[in-house]
Design a protein around this motif. Structure first.
Motif, PDB file in Angstrom:
ATOM      1  N   GLN A 118       0.833  -1.199   0.000  1.00 54.11           N
ATOM      2  CA  GLN A 118       0.000   0.000   0.000  1.00 54.11           C
ATOM      3  C   GLN A 118       0.868   1.250   0.000  1.00 54.11           C
ATOM      4  O   GLN A 118       0.583   2.220  -0.713  1.00 54.11           O
ATOM      5  CB  GLN A 118      -0.905  -0.020   1.221  1.00 54.11           C
ATOM      6  CG  GLN A 118      -1.844   1.176   1.333  1.00 54.11           C
ATOM      7  CD  GLN A 118      -2.923   1.149   0.284  1.00 54.11           C
ATOM      8  OE1 GLN A 118      -3.095   0.140  -0.372  1.00 54.11           O
ATOM      9  NE2 GLN A 118      -3.615   2.252   0.106  1.00 54.11           N
ATOM     10  N   VAL A 121       2.316   1.701  -3.492  1.00 53.66           N
ATOM     11  CA  VAL A 121       1.292   2.181  -4.435  1.00 53.66           C
ATOM     12  C   VAL A 121       1.020   3.666  -4.216  1.00 53.66           C
ATOM     13  O   VAL A 121       0.908   4.445  -5.175  1.00 53.66           O
ATOM     14  CB  VAL A 121       0.005   1.357  -4.271  1.00 53.66           C
ATOM     15  CG1 VAL A 121      -1.138   1.976  -5.054  1.00 53.66           C
ATOM     16  CG2 VAL A 121       0.230  -0.073  -4.747  1.00 53.66           C
ATOM     17  N   THR A 213      -0.581  -1.388 -12.105  1.00 48.72           N
ATOM     18  CA  THR A 213      -1.244  -2.630 -12.520  1.00 48.72           C
ATOM     19  C   THR A 213      -0.639  -3.829 -11.796  1.00 48.72           C
ATOM     20  O   THR A 213      -1.352  -4.736 -11.325  1.00 48.72           O
ATOM     21  CB  THR A 213      -1.114  -2.810 -14.033  1.00 48.72           C
ATOM     22  OG1 THR A 213      -1.686  -1.668 -14.688  1.00 48.72           O
ATOM     23  CG2 THR A 213      -1.836  -4.073 -14.501  1.00 48.72           C
ATOM     24  N   GLU A 216      -1.738  -3.787  -8.231  1.00 52.52           N
ATOM     25  CA  GLU A 216      -3.123  -4.234  -8.099  1.00 52.52           C
ATOM     26  C   GLU A 216      -3.224  -5.745  -8.201  1.00 52.52           C
ATOM     27  O   GLU A 216      -3.981  -6.391  -7.473  1.00 52.52           O
ATOM     28  CB  GLU A 216      -3.982  -3.567  -9.183  1.00 52.52           C
ATOM     29  CG  GLU A 216      -4.218  -2.080  -8.934  1.00 52.52           C
ATOM     30  CD  GLU A 216      -5.025  -1.450 -10.060  1.00 52.52           C
ATOM     31  OE1 GLU A 216      -5.157  -2.114 -11.110  1.00 52.52           O
ATOM     32  OE2 GLU A 216      -5.506  -0.315  -9.879  1.00 52.52           O
ATOM     33  N   ALA A 219      -2.040  -7.091  -5.082  1.00 57.35           N
ATOM     34  CA  ALA A 219      -3.060  -6.905  -4.044  1.00 57.35           C
ATOM     35  C   ALA A 219      -4.150  -7.956  -4.164  1.00 57.35           C
ATOM     36  O   ALA A 219      -4.656  -8.464  -3.164  1.00 57.35           O
ATOM     37  CB  ALA A 219      -3.653  -5.501  -4.144  1.00 57.35           C
ATOM     38  N   GLU A 220      -4.530  -8.309  -5.417  1.00 59.53           N
ATOM     39  CA  GLU A 220      -5.526  -9.361  -5.595  1.00 59.53           C
ATOM     40  C   GLU A 220      -5.003 -10.707  -5.093  1.00 59.53           C
ATOM     41  O   GLU A 220      -5.742 -11.475  -4.467  1.00 59.53           O
ATOM     42  CB  GLU A 220      -5.904  -9.461  -7.073  1.00 59.53           C
ATOM     43  CG  GLU A 220      -6.678  -8.251  -7.575  1.00 59.53           C
ATOM     44  CD  GLU A 220      -6.998  -8.372  -9.057  1.00 59.53           C
ATOM     45  OE1 GLU A 220      -6.566  -9.371  -9.665  1.00 59.53           O
ATOM     46  OE2 GLU A 220      -7.679  -7.469  -9.592  1.00 59.53           O
ATOM     47  N   THR A 280      -5.782  -2.474   2.233  1.00 61.25           N
ATOM     48  CA  THR A 280      -5.496  -2.911   0.868  1.00 61.25           C
ATOM     49  C   THR A 280      -5.941  -1.828  -0.081  1.00 61.25           C
ATOM     50  O   THR A 280      -6.821  -1.023   0.214  1.00 61.25           O
ATOM     51  CB  THR A 280      -6.248  -4.216   0.529  1.00 61.25           C
ATOM     52  OG1 THR A 280      -7.638  -3.979   0.681  1.00 61.25           O
ATOM     53  CG2 THR A 280      -5.833  -5.357   1.428  1.00 61.25           C
ATOM     54  N   ARG A 281      -5.343  -1.768  -1.299  1.00 61.54           N
ATOM     55  CA  ARG A 281      -5.739  -0.792  -2.308  1.00 61.54           C
ATOM     56  C   ARG A 281      -6.929  -1.327  -3.064  1.00 61.54           C
ATOM     57  O   ARG A 281      -6.919  -2.438  -3.522  1.00 61.54           O
ATOM     58  CB  ARG A 281      -4.574  -0.528  -3.262  1.00 61.54           C
ATOM     59  CG  ARG A 281      -4.832   0.625  -4.232  1.00 61.54           C
ATOM     60  CD  ARG A 281      -3.601   0.880  -5.072  1.00 61.54           C
ATOM     61  NE  ARG A 281      -3.777   2.051  -5.911  1.00 61.54           N
ATOM     62  CZ  ARG A 281      -4.309   2.035  -7.120  1.00 61.54           C
ATOM     63  NH1 ARG A 281      -4.724   0.895  -7.619  1.00 61.54           N
ATOM     64  NH2 ARG A 281      -4.430   3.148  -7.826  1.00 61.54           N
ATOM     65  N   GLY A 282      -7.921  -0.524  -3.226  1.00 60.80           N
ATOM     66  CA  GLY A 282      -9.092  -0.986  -3.944  1.00 60.80           C
ATOM     67  C   GLY A 282     -10.388  -0.513  -3.329  1.00 60.80           C
ATOM     68  O   GLY A 282     -11.448  -0.945  -3.725  1.00 60.80           O
TER      69      GLY A 282
END
Length: 442
Positions: A118, A121, A213, A216, A219-220, A280-282
């Motif tokens: 995080q 990002v 990208t 992300e 992160a997934e 988390t990012r999102g």
């Protein structure tokens, strides 16, 4: 009449048992005794009855000996099976605890990794915003410079048209043209530098987009791994709680009321406390979902701890570990209520505390004989009666499985045994349900 009946019986038996004479010779002479058929039949029947009785008695003794040996073997096998089951349950409990600890360690490691990602990002996003701002400033400067160049060209052409016939004006126009050429070169160099900076900014922005990208995607992956960790933790907690709930059900005690009693008795707190937050990012939705899930896990961990405290507080241990026989169960007996169970064994067999507690009585108590009372948490009390000896004193704190006395026959008894009671808030409970439930825990 009797003589005629005897003669008829002798006549019928004559064919099978002819009359015999037993001669007895002595110094005075020879005598004989007549053994008539009826006498012989009576003697044979009496001998057969004696032999039959002997055979029956011998058979009973043999059956008793065989049954006694079989009971001892069954007791030994039951003891071995109980110890094997106990070892298996202990191993399984340790395995589940170790898996839960490892899952928690992986969970916290994942949280640290997500936090680092995080931060990376956010740094990348900040860098992209700075580059976008720089590109906008360069573009505004470029547009202003082009506009100023066009205005200078228009002004130079006007002056050249008006001063074509004037030498001084021609010289001035030439100087202005030279200055304009130099300005154009400077502007061209600035435009080239601006274009190069713009291209570099676009490359950096593309790299930032690729990094975003990639982050992300990571992160997934981390979210998926967190989901697996959460699932394993939830399964482990569910597996740990099932046998504890089964113990309370078998003991006939409401788990909710018991847990409420445990929480009220173990309620000390202190220090700063904040909910678990998974970053988390999102978006906030994912954060809220993971946070709520983590907090639910913490609540379940607290419930498991409360179940453990309650199970340790209950009198689930056996008061007699040696071989014994249940001679009287819990319930009505001889028109009165039998408030416990009677466990018979040899004199001096160790009597053990069924749970941790404090001795509240140790001495003679009427029909109980030598009696021991132990107070346990959550309103429970256990009683051990008819002891031959007492090994504790009032006020002494004892542990589960600690020897508190020896089995005897004091008080109102018919033989050596131990009368074992469990009471909660003064109400007598069936000890057999607690003993059977304890086999699933200890």
């Amino acid at each position: 009449m009797k003589q005629r009946l005897s003669d008829k019986i002798n006549a019928k038996l004559e064919r099978h048992l002819p009359e015999q004479r037993l001669f007895l010779k002595s110094e005075e002479g020879t005598r004989f005794i007549r053994l008539r058929p009826l006498t012989q039949a009576s003697t044979l029947i009496g001998g057969a009855l004696v032999v039959g009785w002997t055979v029956v008695v011998t058979s009973f003794f043999l059956i008793g000996a065989i049954t006694s040996g079989s009971s001892r073997d069954q007791t030994a096998r039951a003891q071995i099976a109980y110890e094997t089951r106990l070892a298996a349950l202990s191993t399984e409990r340790d395995t589940r605890a170790q898996e839960a600890e490892q899952a928690l360690e992986r969970f916290y490691s994942a949280l640290d990794e997500v936090s680092k990602m995080q931060g990376t990002v956010l740094t990348s996003e900040q860098r992209v915003r700075e580059l976008e701002t720089g590109i906008e400033v360069i573009q505004r400067t470029l547009r202003r410079t082009v506009s100023e160049r066009n205005e200078a060209r228009d002004e130079a052409e006007g002056l050249r048209a008006r001063l074509d016939n004037a030498p001084e004006a021609t010289a001035l126009a030439e100087r202005l043209a030279a200055d304009s050429a130099e300005t154009a070169e400077i502007l061209a160099d600035a435009l080239d530098a601006t274009a190069l900076a713009r291209d570099e900014a676009m490359v950096v922005a593309m790299g930032a987009d690729a990094e975003i990208t990639r982050m992300e995607a990571m992160a997934e992956v981390v979210a998926e791994r967190n989901n697996r960790i959460f699932s394993r933790l939830e399964d482990a907690l569910e597996t740990s709680m099932v046998p504890l709930e089964r113990v309370f059900d078998q003991a006939g005690i409401s788990s909710d009321s018991l847990l409420q009693s445990v929480r009220s008795g173990y309620s000390g707190q202190g220090g700063p406390l904040e909910p678990v937050v998974v970053s988390t990012r999102g978006g906030a939705d994912l954060v809220d979902v993971d946070t709520a899930r983590a907090n639910r896990l913490m609540d379940k961990l607290e419930d498991v701890d409360m179940y453990r405290i309650a199970a340790e507080s209950l009198p689930l241990g056996k008061p007699v570990k040696s071989a014994y026989r249940l001679t009287s169960a819990f319930g009505p007996r001889w028109g009165r209520m039998h408030s416990g169970v009677d466990l018979a064994a040899s004199r001096g067999t160790p009597i053990l505390a069924a749970a941790d507690g404090v001795v509240t009585f140790a001495g003679w108590s009427s029909a109980y004989g030598k009696l021991i009372k132990i107070r346990h948490p959550l309103g429970f009390e256990t009683r051990y009666a008819h002891n031959d000896s007492i090994a504790v004193t009032v006020g002494q704190r004892v542990s589960r499985g600690e020897t508190i006395g020896g089995m005897g026959d004091t008080g109102r008894v018919t033989g050596v045994h131990s009368h074992y009671e469990i009471r909660r808030n003064g109400e007598a409970l069936n000890p057999n349900t607690f003993i059977k439930a304890g086999q699933d825990v200890f």
